[in-house]
Design a protein around this motif. Structure first.
Motif, PDB file in Angstrom:
ATOM      1  N   UNK A  12      18.507 -32.068 -24.845  1.00 14.73           N
ATOM      2  CA  UNK A  12      17.963 -32.178 -23.489  1.00 14.73           C
ATOM      3  C   UNK A  12      18.180 -30.879 -22.715  1.00 14.73           C
ATOM      4  N   UNK A  13      19.335 -30.260 -22.902  1.00  8.15           N
ATOM      5  CA  UNK A  13      19.604 -28.979 -22.234  1.00  8.15           C
ATOM      6  C   UNK A  13      18.651 -27.897 -22.738  1.00  8.15           C
ATOM      7  N   UNK A  14      18.438 -27.842 -24.046  1.00  7.37           N
ATOM      8  CA  UNK A  14      17.511 -26.855 -24.603  1.00  7.37           C
ATOM      9  C   UNK A  14      16.101 -27.077 -24.082  1.00  7.37           C
ATOM     10  N   UNK A  15      15.669 -28.327 -23.995  1.00  5.29           N
ATOM     11  CA  UNK A  15      14.326 -28.622 -23.489  1.00  5.29           C
ATOM     12  C   UNK A  15      14.187 -28.206 -22.025  1.00  5.29           C
ATOM     13  N   UNK A  16      15.171 -28.535 -21.215  1.00  9.26           N
ATOM     14  CA  UNK A  16      15.104 -28.200 -19.792  1.00  9.26           C
ATOM     15  C   UNK A  16      15.108 -26.685 -19.580  1.00  9.26           C
ATOM     16  N   UNK A  17      16.014 -25.999 -20.265  1.00 13.65           N
ATOM     17  CA  UNK A  17      16.088 -24.550 -20.080  1.00 13.65           C
ATOM     18  C   UNK A  17      14.912 -23.825 -20.740  1.00 13.65           C
ATOM     19  N   UNK A  18      14.308 -24.438 -21.755  1.00 11.84           N
ATOM     20  CA  UNK A  18      13.086 -23.867 -22.339  1.00 11.84           C
ATOM     21  C   UNK A  18      11.958 -23.904 -21.320  1.00 11.84           C
ATOM     22  N   UNK A  19      11.884 -24.981 -20.541  1.00 10.98           N
ATOM     23  CA  UNK A  19      10.882 -25.056 -19.475  1.00 10.98           C
ATOM     24  C   UNK A  19      11.110 -23.928 -18.474  1.00 10.98           C
ATOM     25  N   UNK A  20      12.359 -23.661 -18.184  1.00 13.36           N
ATOM     26  CA  UNK A  20      12.684 -22.594 -17.240  1.00 13.36           C
ATOM     27  C   UNK A  20      12.492 -21.200 -17.794  1.00 13.36           C
ATOM     28  N   UNK A  21      12.400 -21.081 -19.097  1.00 12.68           N
ATOM     29  CA  UNK A  21      12.267 -19.775 -19.723  1.00 12.68           C
ATOM     30  C   UNK A  21      10.995 -19.051 -19.279  1.00 12.68           C
ATOM     31  N   UNK A  22       9.938 -19.808 -18.962  1.00 12.43           N
ATOM     32  CA  UNK A  22       8.705 -19.143 -18.518  1.00 12.43           C
ATOM     33  C   UNK A  22       8.937 -18.375 -17.218  1.00 12.43           C
ATOM     34  N   UNK A  23       9.879 -18.849 -16.408  1.00  9.23           N
ATOM     35  CA  UNK A  23      10.210 -18.131 -15.181  1.00  9.23           C
ATOM     36  C   UNK A  23      10.883 -16.796 -15.446  1.00  9.23           C
ATOM     37  N   UNK A  24      11.553 -16.695 -16.595  1.00 12.33           N
ATOM     38  CA  UNK A  24      12.168 -15.422 -16.979  1.00 12.33           C
ATOM     39  C   UNK A  24      11.138 -14.478 -17.589  1.00 12.33           C
ATOM     40  N   UNK A  25      10.120 -15.042 -18.213  1.00 15.47           N
ATOM     41  CA  UNK A  25       9.076 -14.228 -18.838  1.00 15.47           C
ATOM     42  C   UNK A  25       8.066 -13.749 -17.797  1.00 15.47           C
ATOM     43  N   UNK A  26       7.630 -14.660 -16.945  1.00 19.31           N
ATOM     44  CA  UNK A  26       6.644 -14.342 -15.903  1.00 19.31           C
ATOM     45  C   UNK A  26       7.381 -14.157 -14.591  1.00 19.31           C
ATOM     46  N   UNK A  27       7.675 -12.904 -14.286  1.00 16.64           N
ATOM     47  CA  UNK A  27       8.508 -12.558 -13.138  1.00 16.64           C
ATOM     48  C   UNK A  27       7.616 -12.130 -11.968  1.00 16.64           C
ATOM     49  N   UNK A  28       8.157 -12.127 -10.762  1.00 20.26           N
ATOM     50  CA  UNK A  28       7.347 -11.791  -9.592  1.00 20.26           C
ATOM     51  C   UNK A  28       6.649 -10.431  -9.668  1.00 20.26           C
ATOM     52  N   UNK A  29       7.359  -9.361  -9.881  1.00 21.99           N
ATOM     53  CA  UNK A  29       6.748  -8.048 -10.023  1.00 21.99           C
ATOM     54  C   UNK A  29       6.134  -7.497  -8.743  1.00 21.99           C
ATOM     55  N   UNK A  30       5.461  -6.376  -8.898  1.00 21.74           N
ATOM     56  CA  UNK A  30       4.870  -5.653  -7.763  1.00 21.74           C
ATOM     57  C   UNK A  30       3.800  -6.463  -7.053  1.00 21.74           C
ATOM     58  N   UNK A  31       2.996  -7.174  -7.812  1.00 28.37           N
ATOM     59  CA  UNK A  31       1.931  -7.982  -7.211  1.00 28.37           C
ATOM     60  C   UNK A  31       2.517  -8.944  -6.180  1.00 28.37           C
ATOM     61  N   UNK A  32       3.579  -9.623  -6.551  1.00 29.51           N
ATOM     62  CA  UNK A  32       4.201 -10.592  -5.661  1.00 29.51           C
ATOM     63  C   UNK A  32       4.828  -9.901  -4.449  1.00 29.51           C
ATOM     64  N   UNK A  33       5.421  -8.754  -4.668  1.00 25.46           N
ATOM     65  CA  UNK A  33       6.060  -8.032  -3.563  1.00 25.46           C
ATOM     66  C   UNK A  33       5.051  -7.644  -2.485  1.00 25.46           C
ATOM     67  N   UNK A  34       3.807  -7.403  -2.882  1.00 21.44           N
ATOM     68  CA  UNK A  34       2.770  -6.994  -1.926  1.00 21.44           C
ATOM     69  C   UNK A  34       2.189  -8.162  -1.135  1.00 21.44           C
ATOM     70  N   UNK A  35       2.420  -9.379  -1.565  1.00 16.23           N
ATOM     71  CA  UNK A  35       1.868 -10.538  -0.869  1.00 16.23           C
ATOM     72  C   UNK A  35       2.545 -10.734   0.485  1.00 16.23           C
ATOM     73  N   UNK A  36       1.784 -11.263   1.416  1.00 15.61           N
ATOM     74  CA  UNK A  36       2.318 -11.643   2.717  1.00 15.61           C
ATOM     75  C   UNK A  36       3.005 -12.999   2.540  1.00 15.61           C
ATOM     76  N   UNK A  37       4.305 -13.035   2.801  1.00 22.64           N
ATOM     77  CA  UNK A  37       5.088 -14.248   2.608  1.00 22.64           C
ATOM     78  C   UNK A  37       5.712 -14.674   3.934  1.00 22.64           C
TER      79      UNK A  37
END
Length: 160
Positions: A12-37
């Protein structure tokens, strides 16, 4: 705790953290920094520790239902639980990978609904497991509002 129970908790821990792994792969980056938040957006450094705690709670919650329920009782709840993990994993690639703030908003609404359904289905089997998911639902509620606010502030920032 016997070995099978321990291995299931690990699963269950591996499954949950595997779901979270996409957040480590797809990071905010410059595009996100330029957005109005909005000003109420938390600092970027807060997201990793919050999600780490939430994924641990998600894993424990699923394990408690597996442990407490008969397979026939737990099949539907654990299927919906799996669906919410898949939807959780999909959000970062949509938002940060595809830069589709609009689609990410609709996806996070599906995620929210799947978490709420998981809580409702978990409660009769293990009230503690359902309660463990409440902070996750609250955080995704906040993330949904943030996603919507970013979309509204940046209507032309999406890639087509």
């Amino acid at each position: 705790m016997n070995m099978i129970s321990f291995l299931m908790l690990l699963g269950f821990a591996l499954a949950a953290f595997a779901a979270g792994f996409t957040g480590a792969v797809f990071r905010p980056g410059e595009w996100y920094k330029r957005l109005d938040k909005p000003a109420w957006r938390p600092p970027d450094q807060l997201f990793a520790p919050v999600w780490t705690l939430l994924y641990a709670m998600i894993a424990l919650s699923g394990w408690l239902v597996w442990r407490a329920g008969e397979l026939s009782d737990a099949a539907l709840p654990l299927t919906v639980y799996t669906l919410q993990l898949i939807l959780n994993a999909a959000w970062s690639p949509i938002f940060f990978g595809l830069h589709r703030v609009d689609l990410a908003f609709f996806e996070i609404i599906l995620l929210w609904l799947s978490i709420a359904a998981t809580i409702v289905l978990f409660y009769p089997i293990s009230p503690g497991a359902a309660v463990l998911l409440l902070p996750y639902l609250a955080w995704v509620s906040f993330a949904s509002a943030l996603n919507f606010a970013i979309w509204r502030r940046n209507p032309f920032a999406v890639r087509f």
